[in-house]
Write a protein that holds these residues in place. Structure first.
Motif, PDB file in Angstrom:
ATOM      1  N   ASN A 129     -14.634 -11.132  -4.107  1.00 19.49           N
ATOM      2  CA  ASN A 129     -14.163 -12.349  -4.862  1.00 19.49           C
ATOM      3  C   ASN A 129     -12.896 -12.264  -6.026  1.00 19.49           C
ATOM      4  OD1 ASN A 129     -13.692 -15.198  -5.503  1.00 19.49           O
ATOM      5  ND2 ASN A 129     -15.600 -15.175  -6.708  1.00 19.49           N
ATOM      6  N   LEU A 130     -13.331 -11.293  -6.721  1.00 17.36           N
ATOM      7  CA  LEU A 130     -12.259 -10.612  -7.682  1.00 17.36           C
ATOM      8  C   LEU A 130     -11.071 -10.205  -7.124  1.00 17.36           C
ATOM      9  CD1 LEU A 130     -14.763  -9.040 -10.145  1.00 17.36           C
ATOM     10  CD2 LEU A 130     -13.634 -11.213 -10.369  1.00 17.36           C
ATOM     11  N   VAL A 131     -10.967  -9.304  -6.163  1.00 11.00           N
ATOM     12  CA  VAL A 131      -9.990  -8.875  -5.422  1.00 11.00           C
ATOM     13  C   VAL A 131      -9.269 -10.084  -4.714  1.00 11.00           C
ATOM     14  CG1 VAL A 131      -9.194  -7.242  -3.496  1.00 11.00           C
ATOM     15  CG2 VAL A 131     -10.774  -6.545  -5.067  1.00 11.00           C
ATOM     16  N   GLN A 132      -9.853 -10.961  -4.218  1.00 18.73           N
ATOM     17  CA  GLN A 132      -9.128 -12.056  -3.276  1.00 18.73           C
ATOM     18  C   GLN A 132      -8.219 -12.974  -4.493  1.00 18.73           C
ATOM     19  OE1 GLN A 132     -11.983 -14.896  -1.916  1.00 18.73           O
ATOM     20  NE2 GLN A 132     -10.344 -16.276  -1.280  1.00 18.73           N
ATOM     21  N   GLU A 133      -9.189 -13.136  -5.698  1.00 19.54           N
ATOM     22  CA  GLU A 133      -8.274 -13.864  -6.890  1.00 19.54           C
ATOM     23  C   GLU A 133      -6.972 -13.006  -7.189  1.00 19.54           C
ATOM     24  OE1 GLU A 133     -10.900 -14.822 -10.045  1.00 19.54           O
ATOM     25  OE2 GLU A 133     -12.138 -16.235  -8.787  1.00 19.54           O
ATOM     26  N   GLU A 134      -7.253 -11.715  -7.459  1.00 14.72           N
ATOM     27  CA  GLU A 134      -5.944 -10.767  -7.877  1.00 14.72           C
ATOM     28  C   GLU A 134      -4.873 -10.765  -6.750  1.00 14.72           C
ATOM     29  OE1 GLU A 134      -3.851  -8.693 -10.243  1.00 14.72           O
ATOM     30  OE2 GLU A 134      -5.725  -9.813 -10.941  1.00 14.72           O
ATOM     31  N   VAL A 135      -5.260 -10.902  -5.449  1.00 20.92           N
ATOM     32  CA  VAL A 135      -4.423 -10.994  -4.357  1.00 20.92           C
ATOM     33  C   VAL A 135      -3.598 -12.385  -4.479  1.00 20.92           C
ATOM     34  CG1 VAL A 135      -4.063 -10.799  -2.073  1.00 20.92           C
ATOM     35  CG2 VAL A 135      -5.487  -9.111  -3.269  1.00 20.92           C
ATOM     36  N   ILE A 136      -4.396 -13.435  -4.593  1.00 28.70           N
ATOM     37  CA  ILE A 136      -3.836 -14.641  -4.576  1.00 28.70           C
ATOM     38  C   ILE A 136      -2.763 -15.044  -5.815  1.00 28.70           C
ATOM     39  CG2 ILE A 136      -4.357 -17.215  -4.930  1.00 28.70           C
ATOM     40  CD1 ILE A 136      -6.641 -16.635  -3.211  1.00 28.70           C
TER      41      ILE A 136
END
Length: 158
Positions: A129-136
């Motif tokens: 989830n944290l990586v997804q938010e950073e990528v977005i």
């Protein structure tokens, strides 16, 4: 109801101190809610978790579990790492099963394995989830620089 005139000077000073404290608390809250620069953007309120930290935590957790399972189950280290990765990613082929060869304390072995997997799956979900938010966030930033999306569109999403 008690009026200020009948309460005397001491009550008036207490009330003024309470009002001052209330105003200070309100100002602190607004500063916290808006952010340090005052424009209220989301980047001011949160600091992103570095992707390398998430990857490091997941890899460390898998290798730590591999070490534990190699000791508990008498598996080779690579087999234990394979088991941890396959199980934590919920693929679960079933070719390695904990407590299969262990006759003594099988319940304890299953309970410890369950705890490891419970916390590991939660750690993996949080990291993804944290990586997804950073990528977005990074993709939106690049899209803004390229002119694909406008500033107003991004603010409506938040």
């Amino acid at each position: 109801m008690l009026s200020l005139k009948s309460a005397g000077a001491s009550s008036t000073s207490r009330l003024s101190r309470l009002r001052e404290e209330y105003l200070i608390d309100e100002l602190d809250y607004e500063e916290y809610a808006v952010g340090s620069s005052g424009d209220g953007t989301r980047a001011d309120r949160t600091r992103p978790v570095p992707i390398w930290l998430c990857v490091f935590l997941v890899v460390s957790y898998i290798f730590g579990g591999a070490f534990l399972f190699s000791e508990w189950e008498n598996w080779p280290f690579l087999d234990s790492a394979y088991f941890c990765f396959i199980t934590l990613t919920t693929i679960g082929f079933g070719d390695f099963v904990p407590a299969q060869r262990v006759k003594d304390n099988a319940e304890v072995s299953i309970a410890l394995c369950s705890l490891y997997l419970l916390f590991g799956i939660a750690l993996l979900a949080m990291s993804f989830n944290l990586v997804q938010e950073e990528v977005i966030s990074s993709v939106k930033s690049v899209a803004k620089r390229l002119g694909i999306i406008k500033e107003e569109e991004d603010e409506e999403d938040d």
